[in-house]
Write an enzyme that holds these catalytic residues in place. Structure first.
Site: not given
Length: 259
Positions: A36, A103, A137
């Site tokens: 990331e 995300k 994540c």
């Protein structure tokens, strides 16, 4: 590709990562996953965003073309529809193809929701005979979005800057997502200390659809390599029909007693 990150220095990170991508390709990798925010670190500094298709995405595309592999990782990208960047997972192919996933879950605990916008939904990409769904994540904590994509997914990619303080959560959740969705999970986490002092332990791993650990890493820069096979996913799901038995449930509140 488990690696450290130079804080907020794209040029330094590109220079460090290029030979590591080459090493991965030489080792036989056909898809190379970076961490990331591989080019900046998990920075909340105002102005850290770059245009969509900017230097970080260009780096991924250049590496993909140079080595004939797919290369992916996330970076802060500003789209045309707003001033704040997305934490954007960019997956670049050797033929110039580029896919993006934004995300879904900004990390509120770390203030990401104040500096980054949330994406709209999962994205699944077909590469060869593999159906690949990337996440970033903090998304790992939300099982429902993995479930949503499960029937059309052979491999989940999870790129991260997951802190060492919660490393047990990282390793446990990667295995859980593989087991409950009967799909491969490839987790790539950074190592080293970020510019804000956060320590990262790595613990990158590739997990089989049954939860078996195919390859793991400790807390140093290294490659984690394993083969993934769509036929193995299909065979696992046929042998143990857990995914086929999954049902959608709508919670019904209990009736209140009359008084």
């Amino acid at each position: 590709m488990q690696h450290d990150i130079v804080w907020e220095d794209r040029a330094a990170n590109f220079a460090r990562l290029a030979p590591q991508v080459a090493r991965a390709a030489d080792a036989g990798a056909e898809l190379v996953l970076l961490s990331e925010t591989f080019s900046t670190g998990f920075s909340m500094t105002p102005g850290i965003g770059e245009p969509e298709g900017g230097p970080s995405a260009q780096f991924l595309a250049e590496q993909a073309a140079a080595h004939g592999v797919w290369v992916g990782g996330s970076c802060p990208e500003i789209a045309a529809d707003g001033p704040l960047p997305y934490n954007s997972f960019v997956l670049a192919g050797p033929d110039g193809t580029v896919h993006r996933y934004r995300k879904l879950h900004p990390f509120t605990h770390g203030g990401e929701h104040e500096r980054f916008r949330a994406g709209d939904g999962p994205v699944t990409v077909t590469i060869g005979d593999l159906r690949i769904t990337p996440f970033v994540c903090y998304d790992l904590r939300f099982a429902d979005v993995f479930w949503q994509a499960a029937r059309d997914t052979d491999v989940y990619l999870v790129t991260a800057n997951w802190p060492a303080a919660r490393r047990l959560h990282w390793t446990a959740l990667l295995q859980a997502r593989a087991i409950e969705n009967q799909a491969y999970v490839v987790g790539c986490n950074r190592v080293g200390v970020a510019g804000d002092g956060t320590e990262h332990a790595g613990d990158s791993r590739i997990v089989h659809p049954t939860g078996e650990l195919l390859a793991t890493a400790a807390g140093v820069e290294t490659l984690v390599l394993a083969d993934v096979d769509a036929a193995e996913v299909a065979a696992t799901r046929d042998r143990f029909r857990f995914l086929a038995d999954r049902r959608e449930h709508t919670a019904t509140p209990p009736a209140l007693p009359r008084s």
